[in-house]
Write an enzyme that holds these catalytic residues in place. Structure first.
Site, short mmCIF file in Angstrom:
data_model
loop_
_atom_site.label_atom_id
_atom_site.label_comp_id
_atom_site.label_asym_id
_atom_site.label_seq_id
_atom_site.Cartn_x
_atom_site.Cartn_y
_atom_site.Cartn_z
N ASP A 26 0.75 -1.17 0.08
CA ASP A 26 0.09 -0.12 0.11
C ASP A 26 0.73 1.20 -0.09
O ASP A 26 1.37 1.52 0.87
CB ASP A 26 -0.86 0.02 1.32
CG ASP A 26 -1.64 1.00 1.37
OD1 ASP A 26 -2.08 1.54 2.40
OD2 ASP A 26 -1.73 1.97 0.39
C1 0GQ Z 1 -1.76 6.83 8.48
C2 0GQ Z 1 -3.11 6.34 7.85
C3 0GQ Z 1 -3.05 6.22 6.09
C4 0GQ Z 1 -2.04 7.58 5.63
C5 0GQ Z 1 -4.35 5.97 5.65
N1 0GQ Z 1 -4.06 5.79 4.03
C6 0GQ Z 1 -5.10 5.60 3.42
O1 0GQ Z 1 -6.30 5.47 3.98
C7 0GQ Z 1 -5.10 5.13 1.98
C8 0GQ Z 1 -4.83 3.76 1.84
O2 0GQ Z 1 -4.15 3.47 0.71
C9 0GQ Z 1 -5.90 2.58 2.15
C10 0GQ Z 1 -5.42 1.27 2.07
C11 0GQ Z 1 -6.76 0.16 1.87
C12 0GQ Z 1 -7.16 0.16 3.52
C13 0GQ Z 1 -8.36 -0.75 3.72
C14 0GQ Z 1 -7.83 -2.18 3.15
C15 0GQ Z 1 -7.15 -2.11 1.72
C16 0GQ Z 1 -5.95 -1.04 1.73
N2 0GQ Z 1 -6.84 3.23 1.09
C17 0GQ Z 1 -8.05 3.50 1.38
O3 0GQ Z 1 -8.61 3.50 2.47
C18 0GQ Z 1 -9.09 3.84 0.18
C19 0GQ Z 1 -10.28 3.54 0.17
N3 0GQ Z 1 -10.55 2.06 0.11
C20 0GQ Z 1 -10.69 1.50 -0.94
O4 0GQ Z 1 -10.13 1.68 -2.08
C21 0GQ Z 1 -10.96 -0.14 -0.96
C22 0GQ Z 1 -9.70 -0.96 -0.71
C23 0GQ Z 1 -10.05 -2.23 -0.47
C24 0GQ Z 1 -10.04 -3.24 -1.51
C25 0GQ Z 1 -10.53 -4.62 -1.42
C26 0GQ Z 1 -10.92 -5.06 -0.03
C27 0GQ Z 1 -10.95 -4.12 1.09
C28 0GQ Z 1 -10.63 -2.52 0.79
N4 0GQ Z 1 -11.88 -0.51 -1.99
C29 0GQ Z 1 -12.78 0.18 -2.26
O5 0GQ Z 1 -13.31 1.01 -1.89
N5 0GQ Z 1 -13.46 -0.45 -3.50
C30 0GQ Z 1 -13.22 -1.78 -3.91
C31 0GQ Z 1 -14.51 -2.49 -3.59
C32 0GQ Z 1 -15.63 -1.61 -4.38
N6 0GQ Z 1 -16.89 -2.26 -4.26
C33 0GQ Z 1 -15.84 0.03 -4.04
C34 0GQ Z 1 -14.38 0.41 -4.38
C35 0GQ Z 1 -4.99 7.50 5.81
O6 0GQ Z 1 -5.13 8.46 4.95
N7 0GQ Z 1 -5.74 7.78 6.71
C36 0GQ Z 1 -6.25 8.77 7.12
C37 0GQ Z 1 -7.95 8.78 7.28
C38 0GQ Z 1 -8.43 8.33 8.19
N8 0GQ Z 1 -10.00 8.27 8.37
C39 0GQ Z 1 -10.63 8.45 7.25
C40 0GQ Z 1 -12.30 8.49 7.29
N9 0GQ Z 1 -9.83 9.17 6.11
C41 0GQ Z 1 -8.67 9.15 6.03
N10 0GQ Z 1 -8.12 9.49 4.86
#
Ligand code: 0GQ
Length: 327
Positions: A33
């Site tokens: 990631d």
């Molecule tokens: C140190 C924290 C770190 C920087 C954190 N980074 C991220 O969130 C980005 C990071 O790349 C994370 C990594 C994911 C986390 C979930 C598990 C898979 C990896 N990406 C995301 O959260 C982007 C949104 N989610 C996604 O893109 C998930 C990923 C996924 C795929 C398969 C199964 C499960 C999850 N997939 C989907 O939403 N989709 C796939 C499924 C479809 N039906 C809809 C679209 C952050 O910004 N957190 C701050 C934060 C907190 N709270 C919130 C509400 N927003 C925030 N940005």
């Protein structure tokens, strides 16, 4: 100590890509990631109800495990999912790249989305270590730990569309994996992301619209999230497309022909094939778009739908930069 590891799509829609990572000989499937900086794993310390279906890391079986007493971590992701737990160090091997003393974050709690995503045994963060969540002292990412032992301080992502395994390479840029030249763009590391300014967009054969788009290259995000101007212009070219609040995004008839989306990176025009933008069936005969609005996020996210159309270089030299090439 360069390495190469396969990145396998977790499902038929390339929702995420999982890679085998060995921790002191215990191999788990982790989601690499570039949008976060914590390496955390499902573990035997989780309640048994949350362990089901996952491969667990058991520190008590590791000869090189060193617990960091009093250290904790707690992370929340953009989709509201999260996890937390304790920390130690161990020997971590990805393909041919092996590092010792790598911080490994043991999950003692994970949110329900992680429990049900049984193919995923944790995450390997590849953003900048400045956003690692470990307290009282932030830990290095695997890439930061490995960097000095690599031929060059880079890793590359060559993700594939639909059911094909791609690769992450550490330390080398494999010229057989791309065509033409590489276009590099500077990265702003202030927020801890691989963040850059895109130069604009075009829909199908339409003219290129120059506009500055503040975006991150994020392998952990499935879709492309861009400004409303881009989203509106794109779906105007898709007959029957509309925003469906019950689905939480734009959908269109699955039979629709989708135009390509070109995203400018400096002078390079990165083309995302239209069929990559038919992300998955939504409900009935409607399909869910791989291009959605970034409103509320604060920046655009060039996620897997974009990244799998390119060969991407994450250059961690003293002046970090991103490289893009066609393939
Ligand atoms: C140190 C924290 C770190 C920087 C954190 N980074 C991220 O969130 C980005 C990071 O790349 C994370 C990594 C994911 C986390 C979930 C598990 C898979 C990896 N990406 C995301 O959260 C982007 C949104 N989610 C996604 O893109 C998930 C990923 C996924 C795929 C398969 C199964 C499960 C999850 N997939 C989907 O939403 N989709 C796939 C499924 C479809 N039906 C809809 C679209 C952050 O910004 N957190 C701050 C934060 C907190 N709270 C919130 C509400 N927003 C925030 N940005």
């Amino acid at each position: 100590n360069d390495g190469s590891v396969t990145a396998s799509p977790e499902d038929a829609y390339d929702s995420e890509y999982l890679c085998p990572v060995s921790i002191d000989g215990q191999t788990l499937a982790l989601d690499f990631d570039t949008g976060s900086a914590d390496l955390w794993v499902f573990s035997t310390s989780l309640p048994s109800s949350e362990q089901k279906g996952h491969t667990l890391f058991d520190p008590s079986k590791s000869t090189n495990w060193k617990a960091l007493s009093g250290y904790k971590w707690n992370i929340t992701y953009g989709d509201g999912s999260g996890a937390s737990g304790t920390v130690g160090t161990d020997v971590v091997t990805v393909g041919g790249t092996s590092v010792s003393g790598q911080a490994v974050e043991i999950a003692t709690k994970v949110s329900s989305a992680f429990v049900s995503d049984t193919a995923n045994d944790g995450l390997l963060g590849l953003a900048f270590s400045s956003i690692n969540t470990v307290t009282p002292k932030a830990q290095h990412t695997f890439f930061d730990t490995a960097k000095s032992s690599l031929s060059s301080p880079v890793f590359t992502a060559d993700l594939k569309h639909r059911q094909l395994p791609g690769t992450y390479d550490f330390g080398t840029i494999d010229s057989s994996k791309y065509t033409g030249t590489i276009t590099y763009i500077d990265v702003d590391t202030a927020n801890g992301f691989w963040e850059f300014t895109g130069s604009g967009y075009a829909v199908g054969s339409g003219s290129f619209v120059s506009s500055s788009i503040d975006a991150i290259a994020d392998t952990g995000t499935t879709l492309i999230y861009v400004p409303d101007a881009v989203v509106t212009a794109y779906y105007k070219q898709v007959s029957g497309a509309s925003y469906d609040s019950s689905q939480g995004g734009y959908t269109f008839p699955c039979s629709a022909t989708l135009p390509n989306l070109t995203l400018g990176i400096g002078s390079y025009h990165a083309v995302v094939p239209g069929q990559y933008i038919n992300y998955s069936p939504a409900s009935g005969s409607k399909c869910f778009g791989g291009v959605q609005s970034d409103s509320g996020i604060g920046f655009s996210i060039y996620g897997d739908v974009f990244l799998k159309s390119q060969f991407v270089i994450f250059d961690g030299s003293s002046t970090p930069r991103l490289g893009f090439a066609a393939k």
